[in-house]
Motif scaffolding. Structure first.
Motif, PDB file in Angstrom:
ATOM      1  N   LYS A  15      25.981  51.055  30.514  1.00 48.51           N
ATOM      2  CA  LYS A  15      26.476  49.753  30.887  1.00 48.51           C
ATOM      3  C   LYS A  15      26.845  49.813  32.358  1.00 48.51           C
ATOM      4  O   LYS A  15      27.604  50.690  32.790  1.00 48.51           O
ATOM      5  N   GLN A  16      26.265  48.896  33.109  1.00 51.91           N
ATOM      6  CA  GLN A  16      26.472  48.908  34.547  1.00 51.91           C
ATOM      7  C   GLN A  16      27.608  47.969  34.938  1.00 51.91           C
ATOM      8  O   GLN A  16      27.688  46.861  34.443  1.00 51.91           O
ATOM      9  N   TYR A  17      28.454  48.412  35.826  1.00 52.20           N
ATOM     10  CA  TYR A  17      29.479  47.536  36.399  1.00 52.20           C
ATOM     11  C   TYR A  17      29.235  47.408  37.898  1.00 52.20           C
ATOM     12  O   TYR A  17      29.150  48.431  38.598  1.00 52.20           O
ATOM     13  N   SER A  18      29.110  46.190  38.340  1.00 50.68           N
ATOM     14  CA  SER A  18      28.848  45.971  39.766  1.00 50.68           C
ATOM     15  C   SER A  18      30.101  46.265  40.573  1.00 50.68           C
ATOM     16  O   SER A  18      31.204  46.258  40.042  1.00 50.68           O
ATOM     17  N   PRO A  19      29.919  46.447  41.868  1.00 47.34           N
ATOM     18  CA  PRO A  19      31.108  46.603  42.716  1.00 47.34           C
ATOM     19  C   PRO A  19      31.925  45.316  42.708  1.00 47.34           C
ATOM     20  O   PRO A  19      31.365  44.228  42.589  1.00 47.34           O
ATOM     21  N   SER A  20      33.224  45.441  42.804  1.00 46.50           N
ATOM     22  CA  SER A  20      34.030  44.224  42.811  1.00 46.50           C
ATOM     23  C   SER A  20      35.219  44.396  43.747  1.00 46.50           C
ATOM     24  O   SER A  20      35.583  45.522  44.124  1.00 46.50           O
ATOM     25  N   LEU A  21      35.796  43.290  44.085  1.00 45.95           N
ATOM     26  CA  LEU A  21      36.905  43.299  45.033  1.00 45.95           C
ATOM     27  C   LEU A  21      38.187  43.701  44.311  1.00 45.95           C
ATOM     28  O   LEU A  21      38.619  43.045  43.379  1.00 45.95           O
ATOM     29  N   LEU A  22      38.781  44.779  44.807  1.00 46.01           N
ATOM     30  CA  LEU A  22      40.053  45.204  44.213  1.00 46.01           C
ATOM     31  C   LEU A  22      41.223  44.568  44.936  1.00 46.01           C
ATOM     32  O   LEU A  22      42.122  44.009  44.329  1.00 46.01           O
ATOM     33  N   SER A  23      41.217  44.698  46.215  1.00 46.81           N
ATOM     34  CA  SER A  23      42.275  44.041  46.986  1.00 46.81           C
ATOM     35  C   SER A  23      41.798  43.749  48.398  1.00 46.81           C
ATOM     36  O   SER A  23      40.782  44.299  48.862  1.00 46.81           O
ATOM     37  N   PHE A  24      42.542  42.878  49.034  1.00 49.42           N
ATOM     38  CA  PHE A  24      42.193  42.438  50.378  1.00 49.42           C
ATOM     39  C   PHE A  24      43.508  42.105  51.063  1.00 49.42           C
ATOM     40  O   PHE A  24      44.261  41.257  50.587  1.00 49.42           O
ATOM     41  N   PHE A  25      43.818  42.780  52.132  1.00 43.79           N
ATOM     42  CA  PHE A  25      45.092  42.472  52.783  1.00 43.79           C
ATOM     43  C   PHE A  25      45.013  42.561  54.297  1.00 43.79           C
ATOM     44  O   PHE A  25      44.132  43.207  54.864  1.00 43.79           O
ATOM     45  N   LYS A  79      36.613  53.449  59.888  1.00 41.49           N
ATOM     46  CA  LYS A  79      36.067  52.192  59.405  1.00 41.49           C
ATOM     47  C   LYS A  79      36.152  52.100  57.900  1.00 41.49           C
ATOM     48  O   LYS A  79      36.264  51.008  57.351  1.00 41.49           O
ATOM     49  N   SER A  80      36.038  53.245  57.241  1.00 40.88           N
ATOM     50  CA  SER A  80      36.107  53.160  55.793  1.00 40.88           C
ATOM     51  C   SER A  80      36.621  54.468  55.222  1.00 40.88           C
ATOM     52  O   SER A  80      36.587  55.517  55.871  1.00 40.88           O
ATOM     53  N   LEU A  81      37.132  54.383  54.019  1.00 38.38           N
ATOM     54  CA  LEU A  81      37.645  55.554  53.323  1.00 38.38           C
ATOM     55  C   LEU A  81      36.944  55.622  51.969  1.00 38.38           C
ATOM     56  O   LEU A  81      37.000  54.667  51.182  1.00 38.38           O
ATOM     57  N   HIS A  82      36.274  56.731  51.726  1.00 37.31           N
ATOM     58  CA  HIS A  82      35.546  56.881  50.472  1.00 37.31           C
ATOM     59  C   HIS A  82      36.419  57.614  49.472  1.00 37.31           C
ATOM     60  O   HIS A  82      36.904  58.702  49.755  1.00 37.31           O
ATOM     61  N   THR A  83      36.614  57.057  48.321  1.00 37.27           N
ATOM     62  CA  THR A  83      37.291  57.776  47.252  1.00 37.27           C
ATOM     63  C   THR A  83      36.410  57.686  46.017  1.00 37.27           C
ATOM     64  O   THR A  83      35.391  56.987  46.015  1.00 37.27           O
ATOM     65  N   GLN A  84      36.855  58.353  44.969  1.00 38.41           N
ATOM     66  CA  GLN A  84      36.000  58.380  43.786  1.00 38.41           C
ATOM     67  C   GLN A  84      35.842  56.990  43.190  1.00 38.41           C
ATOM     68  O   GLN A  84      34.747  56.565  42.844  1.00 38.41           O
ATOM     69  N   LYS A  85      36.993  56.272  43.087  1.00 39.62           N
ATOM     70  CA  LYS A  85      36.939  54.995  42.388  1.00 39.62           C
ATOM     71  C   LYS A  85      36.629  53.819  43.301  1.00 39.62           C
ATOM     72  O   LYS A  85      36.111  52.811  42.854  1.00 39.62           O
ATOM     73  N   ASN A  86      37.029  53.925  44.523  1.00 42.84           N
ATOM     74  CA  ASN A  86      36.801  52.764  45.380  1.00 42.84           C
ATOM     75  C   ASN A  86      36.545  53.166  46.812  1.00 42.84           C
ATOM     76  O   ASN A  86      36.595  54.344  47.179  1.00 42.84           O
ATOM     77  N   ARG A  87      36.292  52.166  47.548  1.00 40.22           N
ATOM     78  CA  ARG A  87      36.063  52.396  48.960  1.00 40.22           C
ATOM     79  C   ARG A  87      36.877  51.381  49.742  1.00 40.22           C
ATOM     80  O   ARG A  87      36.907  50.202  49.383  1.00 40.22           O
ATOM     81  N   GLN A  88      37.538  51.836  50.783  1.00 38.45           N
ATOM     82  CA  GLN A  88      38.372  50.937  51.576  1.00 38.45           C
ATOM     83  C   GLN A  88      37.709  50.737  52.944  1.00 38.45           C
ATOM     84  O   GLN A  88      37.229  51.688  53.551  1.00 38.45           O
ATOM     85  N   PHE A  89      37.737  49.492  53.373  1.00 42.91           N
ATOM     86  CA  PHE A  89      37.148  49.168  54.685  1.00 42.91           C
ATOM     87  C   PHE A  89      38.237  48.649  55.606  1.00 42.91           C
ATOM     88  O   PHE A  89      39.011  47.776  55.209  1.00 42.91           O
ATOM     89  N   PHE A  90      38.289  49.193  56.802  1.00 43.13           N
ATOM     90  CA  PHE A  90      39.313  48.790  57.766  1.00 43.13           C
ATOM     91  C   PHE A  90      38.648  48.061  58.933  1.00 43.13           C
ATOM     92  O   PHE A  90      37.589  48.458  59.393  1.00 43.13           O
ATOM     93  N   PHE A  91      39.371  47.071  59.397  1.00 43.50           N
ATOM     94  CA  PHE A  91      38.826  46.332  60.541  1.00 43.50           C
ATOM     95  C   PHE A  91      39.986  45.790  61.361  1.00 43.50           C
ATOM     96  O   PHE A  91      40.905  45.174  60.811  1.00 43.50           O
ATOM     97  N   ASN A 105      34.020  50.979  43.372  1.00 42.97           N
ATOM     98  CA  ASN A 105      32.655  51.490  43.287  1.00 42.97           C
ATOM     99  C   ASN A 105      32.001  50.987  42.006  1.00 42.97           C
ATOM    100  O   ASN A 105      32.686  50.753  41.007  1.00 42.97           O
ATOM    101  N   PRO A 106      30.700  50.852  42.034  1.00 46.41           N
ATOM    102  CA  PRO A 106      30.046  50.474  40.785  1.00 46.41           C
ATOM    103  C   PRO A 106      30.216  51.602  39.757  1.00 46.41           C
ATOM    104  O   PRO A 106      30.355  52.765  40.123  1.00 46.41           O
ATOM    105  N   MET A 107      30.218  51.185  38.511  1.00 48.63           N
ATOM    106  CA  MET A 107      30.446  52.178  37.460  1.00 48.63           C
ATOM    107  C   MET A 107      29.327  52.127  36.437  1.00 48.63           C
ATOM    108  O   MET A 107      28.708  51.089  36.216  1.00 48.63           O
ATOM    109  N   THR A 120      33.345  56.859  31.700  1.00 44.29           N
ATOM    110  CA  THR A 120      33.027  56.034  32.859  1.00 44.29           C
ATOM    111  C   THR A 120      32.686  56.944  34.029  1.00 44.29           C
ATOM    112  O   THR A 120      33.389  57.924  34.292  1.00 44.29           O
ATOM    113  N   GLU A 121      31.607  56.567  34.643  1.00 39.52           N
ATOM    114  CA  GLU A 121      31.197  57.390  35.781  1.00 39.52           C
ATOM    115  C   GLU A 121      31.130  56.504  37.014  1.00 39.52           C
ATOM    116  O   GLU A 121      30.406  55.509  37.035  1.00 39.52           O
ATOM    117  N   TYR A 122      31.930  56.806  38.013  1.00 36.09           N
ATOM    118  CA  TYR A 122      31.913  56.023  39.252  1.00 36.09           C
ATOM    119  C   TYR A 122      30.759  56.487  40.123  1.00 36.09           C
ATOM    120  O   TYR A 122      30.534  57.694  40.266  1.00 36.09           O
TER     121      TYR A 122
END
Lengths: 480, 655
Positions: A15-25, A79-91, A105-107, A120-122
């Motif tokens: 079962k595929q899970y698309s990338p989604s927005l976790l937070s935005f600040f 510019k970005s931080l890669h982690t297992q579950k998500n990725r953070q983008f800085f600007f 990240n997609p799962m 679940t595999e990220y």
């Protein structure tokens, strides 16, 4: 350079899970420098229901990462931080103002035979930094288009006004982000130009000049047909974001059974009025309505002295849309709108059917067989012209591509390679099954071609791309 | 204001001895000559033509009062009518005897109304009972009747340009019978009837020759009838009715020129305009039959301009001693002693002047407000070029609101005429080229009238000065230039590159590079080498110009050398080489040029690659990798050895 794509087709019982927005600040570290005042740094946080301390923690983490990495390369912050579950983008669009977007990240959820909970595999490497980095920058550009810079809001009404504006804008805007369908085109942020013969183009010039002469309030005009640009007197960078707004937000909202040229039924607004299809997409919906409101959205564009604030009037007749931009200091009322409607409506209607006719003639001449069977994306950094036969029509909700996301990812990867070097180069990738992906960079142009040929070899693929260039791009200087 | 007088008498009139008791004055419409005959010729005849400054003076015996006197073409034979029966002839060809000979009209009891020369040796007698067409043999001093026609004639009128004689017949005189003469032949054209305002009872001669004039307008022959309003009918005034007289086919009433006034009138045709002089108001009306009133399906015309008098004329005091101190005397205009002849001649016999009437175009500019109409009017005039160009300049200076549609209309009118000329020129050229063998078809080169205003005219007189004006906004400048380019394109006229350069210059001056880019993107500014070079020169201020320029050179497909130069100058040596190879020119390029460029990059690997490429080329072309002395590559070979060692040189492949 030849690379073999490491990925093969994915399995079936997943079962595929698309990338989604976790937070935005959005935060500014200067706003709450003392301990206990950390909350003041936060100007906007999505989702808002997140507990205060967690917000502070997340912001603090970002701040720390940025600060820490800065020591390694002061000129290019993280510019970005890669982690297992998500990725953070800085600007950091304006000094000390940081926008952070966290994308999950997609799962892949693997069904387990023995009834145990699914594993679940990220997929940590799926997201492309350049794509989502561009999406983040676009968020800011869009905010700036309608609100001006953060600094402007600060000047006008301090933090209170800024947070208000951010809240108002991003609350709605974030809902329109569709992170699962972002791809190379978001990186380019290009403009699709409508192909047109010289004479019709000159007629449009003539039309624009006449309107600008009679309604001298108009500062800038842009002309679009079929959601593609034909003319803009607005500068390129502003046009790029305005184009994005028009094609992904305003036009789709007003989309209706599109009128296609002359065969469409006439829809006279009011008997006795000149027969035309013109109507306002911004501002008054019906001029005859005595209670009609004559308020137009305001936009901010670059000017020689910083920025200028403009009324954005979008007027459409059939498939032709014109944006008129007028200094925000001018009062626009019923009289002006009626004058504009009376002047532009009939001419634009005529012009729209001219363009449609001419377009059909040209298409008939070139013939449908000349329509490429190739799937390609072309982009020219010089005029931001983009052309894609991969994407279906882009709508507000989702952009449909006709190729597998894995191939799209390869395109993004190739682009990232191109960015790293200045010189012209060419990359050919053998992807899964019988797909080949070719990326070419010549001067300021980039071309990506996806080929699907059984048992093709490198030479054949190269020949095929040469052929494409000869037919599709014979009128530009494109080194093979 | 004198600026409003749009008609004037020519500056240098033909002067002759004024008519008096002893001096009779005659005018010949065919040769436009004035004859001053003193005492029946015995004390001298002075003939003055319109162009020749030298007058002809001679004496002839006084054989009675001269009724009519005319030279044949080129002044070869003089014909003099002294009686109502015969005409006398005198040779003026030097080698022939200068003795008079005479010819009586053939028809018995007829009375000679007059005669007309239709060629240097052909003459037509018009009698009250018909016409007689003769050939004159000056050497034999005799005439031969070529043809004659019996018909009752009230009066006649001659149009020398077309050699057509018009006869008034029937009792009322309103049935006109034209005859055309050409190279010894006489042909009867179809007769027609002039509609009289009222039919008198009993019938009597009602159409006077004073009310009829014949002239060619826009190359067509017209009979103009001055129709006085009938006192009974409630008509607003007199009108001029034009009957078109085609070479073949019936004559048709085609135009009505409304005068809306009454009184004494006289007609002229100047520059294809019908001028109606009105004596009592001392004004003149002008009509252009090509100017149609869009509201009227009938060909009813009103004056193009408000009636105005001819520009006041001062008679220069000449005479034997011109006294400078004496002020010139004003000439009485619209004098009752004036005689008016076709097409544009006004004669004051009492003062001894012959003038050509002229139309001044400059005053018209202010009188015709509608620029479209004004352009139509000007484009049909002879000396229109400078006036049109000044109108164009003027219209761009004013820059009123809503001016662009007017500018567009004017440009389109100019382009239309320009295009028609280009097409005529084109079909002439192709006809000459294809039909050179067939001598039978004579192609006439199209005449370039002043109305043909080409791009260089516009550039020199209008656009270049306009774009340099400080007070015109760049937006308007660009709009006007684009409008002109649009107009040329609309009429499928190839736009000259200097117009594009003007556009580019203006855009660059105002930093409107993005606009420029879009114009080029849509090929509005057509490709050419000069334009590509201009773009290259813009690269330092606008880097994308480089790409635009290369694209353009590529499309031209004749500029491969230029492309190589551009790439080399950018140190894109490999790119240049690949390009040359793609167009198949790599066997002919100079190795030295590429090696020079490669060495300049200071990229050793690049130098190696390029060097190797040429070694391979040498091998392929000459069977040896080494360079020939003619290639002047010794220096590079040495450099290569220094960098990579002797052993790195390619070894000759021995088969």
């Amino acid at each position: 350079m030849l690379m073999i794509s490491p990925r093969m087709a994915t399995g079936m019982q997943e079962k595929q899970y698309s990338p989604s927005l976790l937070s935005f600040f959005i935060y500014n570290p200067k706003f709450g420098p003392r301990e206990g005042e950390e909350e003041k740094k936060i100007l906007f946080y999505h989702p808002s229901e997140v507990e205060k301390n967690e917000k502070i923690r997340n912001v603090g983490l970002c701040e720390a990462i940025v600060q820490f990495t800065r020591t390694f390369c002061p000129s290019k912050p993280a510019k970005s931080l890669h982690t297992q579950k998500n990725r953070q983008f800085f600007f950091e669009p304006e000094e000390n103002f940081w926008i952070v977007m966290v994308v999950r990240n997609p799962m892949v959820e693997k069904a387990n035979k023995e009834g145990r909970p699914a594993a679940t595999e990220y997929q940590e490497e799926e997201l492309l930094d350049n794509v989502y980095g561009a999406v983040l920058q676009q968020c800011y550009s869009m905010y700036k288009l309608f609100n001006g810079t953060f600094g402007r809001a600060m000047e006008a009404g301090a933090v209170e006004l800024l947070t208000q504006k951010l809240e108002k804008f991003f609350y709605r805007y974030l809902q329109t982000l569709h992170l699962q369908s972002c791809d190379l085109l978001d990186v380019f942020g290009g403009i699709s130009f409508f192909p047109l013969d010289k004479m019709t183009y000159l007629k449009i010039q003539s039309f624009v000049n006449r309107v600008e002469e009679s309604l001298s309030l108009i500062k800038y005009t842009t002309f679009l047909y079929n959601d593609q640009l034909i003319w803009s007197s607005l500068e390129q960078d502003d046009m790029r974001i305005l184009y994005k707004y028009l094609t992904t937000s305003l036009f789709p909202r007003h989309s209706e059974p599109e009128l296609a040229g002359r065969d469409s039924p006439l829809r006279p607004e009011v008997a006795g009025n000149l027969l035309h299809y013109g109507r306002f997409l911004t501002g008054p919906t019906n001029l005859k309505d005595p209670d009609a409101k004559f308020r137009f959205p305001r936009i901010f564009v670059n000017s020689s002295d910083g920025y200028e604030e403009l009324h954005l009037i979008v007027y459409k007749a059939m498939s032709a849309a014109v944006c008129f931009m007028i200094s925000a200091s001018e009062e626009l009322g019923r009289e002006f709108c009626e004058q504009l409607d009376g002047l532009v409506g009939p001419q634009l209607t005529l012009l729209a059917s001219d363009i449609c006719e001419q377009y059909n003639i040209n298409r008939r001449i070139s013939g449908p067989e000349k329509e490429p069977q190739f799937k390609f994306i072309y982009f020219n950094h010089m005029n931001l012209a983009e052309k894609s036969t991969i994407h279906m029509r882009k709508t507000a909700s989702v952009s449909l591509t006709s190729v597998h996301p894995d191939l799209m990812k390869i395109l993004g990867d190739i682009h990232a390679d191109f960015v790293r070097v200045d010189e012209d180069e060419e990359i050919i990738v053998k992807a899964m099954t019988d797909y080949w992906v070719v990326g070419k960079k010549s001067d300021q142009r980039e071309l990506y071609v996806i080929l699907n040929q059984k048992n093709a070899n490198l030479i054949e693929v190269n020949e095929e791309v040469k052929r494409l260039c000869a037919t599709q791009f014979n009128n530009i200087f494109f080194l093979d | 204001m004198s600026e409003e007088h749009y008609l004037e008498l020519c500056e240098s009139p033909v002067q002759f001895e004024n008519a008096s008791a002893v001096n009779n004055v005659f005018f010949d419409e065919a040769n436009k000559q004035v004859f001053a005959v003193r005492s029946g010729g015995a004390t001298g005849v002075v003939v003055k033509g319109p162009d020749d400054k030298n007058s002809i003076a001679f004496r002839m015996d006084d054989k009675g009062e001269v009724k009519c006197i005319k030279f044949s073409f080129e002044n070869k034979i003089l014909a003099v009518q002294r009686t109502s029966k015969s005409v006398d002839f005198i040779n003026f060809i030097p080698e022939y005897p200068h003795l008079e000979f005479s010819q009586e009209c053939k028809t018995k009891n007829s009375s000679l109304l007059g005669f007309c020369w239709t060629n240097w040796n052909e003459i037509v007698f018009i009698t009250d009972q018909g016409i007689e067409f003769y050939q004159v043999f000056p050497d034999k001093r005799s005439l031969k009747l070529l043809k004659s026609q019996s018909i009752n004639v009230n009066w006649y009128m001659y149009c020398p340009e077309t050699s057509v004689i018009l006869l008034s017949t029937t009792v009322q005189g309103n049935v006109l019978q034209p005859f055309a003469f050409k190279n010894g032949t006489m042909s009867k054209m179809s007769k027609f009837e002039i509609e009289l305002p009222a039919v008198p009872k009993p019938a009597k001669l009602s159409l006077s020759e004073r009310d009829i004039a014949v002239a060619t307008i826009y190359g067509q022959l017209y009979v103009m009838y001055l129709k006085h309003h009938s006192r009974t009918a409630n008509s607003p005034g007199a009108e001029v009715v034009l009957y078109h007289l085609p070479r073949e086919g019936p004559c048709k009433k085609t135009h009505t020129l409304k005068l809306n006034t009454t009184g004494k009138f006289a007609l002229n045709v100047v520059d294809n305009l019908v001028v109606v002089h009105h004596q009592s108001s001392q004004t003149s009306f002008i009509f252009d039959i090509k100017m149609k009133d869009p509201d009227s399906t009938l060909n009813i015309h009103l004056p193009v301009l408000p009636p105005w008098s001819i520009h006041p004329y001062k008679i220069p005091l000449t005479g034997p001693v011109a006294v400078a101190a004496q002020a010139p005397v004003s000439c009485e205009l619209y004098s009752s002693t004036w005689s008016v002849f076709q097409p544009d001649i006004i004669i004051s016999a009492s003062e001894g002047y012959l003038w050509h009437l002229q139309v001044k175009l400059q005053p018209v500019v202010n009188l015709l407000q509608d620029k479209g109409k004004l352009m139509d009017f000007l484009l049909r005039r002879r000396d229109c070029k400078m006036v049109i160009l000044s109108v164009c300049s003027q219209m761009l200076i004013k820059g009123d609101k809503g001016n662009l549609p007017v500018v567009a209309t004017v440009f389109d009118k100019l382009s239309q005429v320009y295009k028609e000329y280009l097409e005529a020129e084109q079909s002439y050229t192709t006809a000459v080229e294809s039909g050179a063998s067939r001598a039978s078809t004579v192609h006439k080169r199209p005449v370039r009238t002043q109305a043909v205003i080409d791009q260089s005219d516009m550039y020199t007189h209008v656009l270049s000065t306009f774009t340099e004006r400080k007070d015109s906004s760049h937006k308007f400048v660009i709009a006007v230039l684009m409008e002109y380019i649009r107009s040329l394109n609309q009429f499928q006229i190839t736009v000259q590159h200097y117009l594009y350069e003007l556009v580019i210059k203006t855009l660059v001056q105002h930093n409107l590079f993005y606009m420029l880019h879009q114009f080029l993107q849509y090929h509005v500014l057509s490709d050419s080498k000069p334009l590509a070079c201009l773009l290259l020169s813009l690269e330092s201020t606008y880097p994308p110009a480089h790409q635009l320029s290369l694209d353009m050179l590529k499309r031209l497909s004749t500029a491969n050398d230029e492309i190589v130069e551009v790439l080399l100058s950018k140190q894109q040596v490999l790119g240049a080489l690949r390009f040359v190879r793609s167009v198949g020119g790599h066997d002919n390029i100079s190795a030295r040029k590429f090696l020079d460029a490669a060495r300049q990059t200071k990229d050793q690997m690049l130098f190696y690659t390029i060097f190797r490429f040429f070694e391979q080329r040498n091998q392929r072309l000459r069977g040896s990798p080494s360079f020939t002395p003619g290639e002047h590559c010794e220096e590079h070979v040495a450099f290569f050895k220094q960098l990579f060692g002797e052993q790195a040189l390619m070894k000759p492949v021995t088969v």
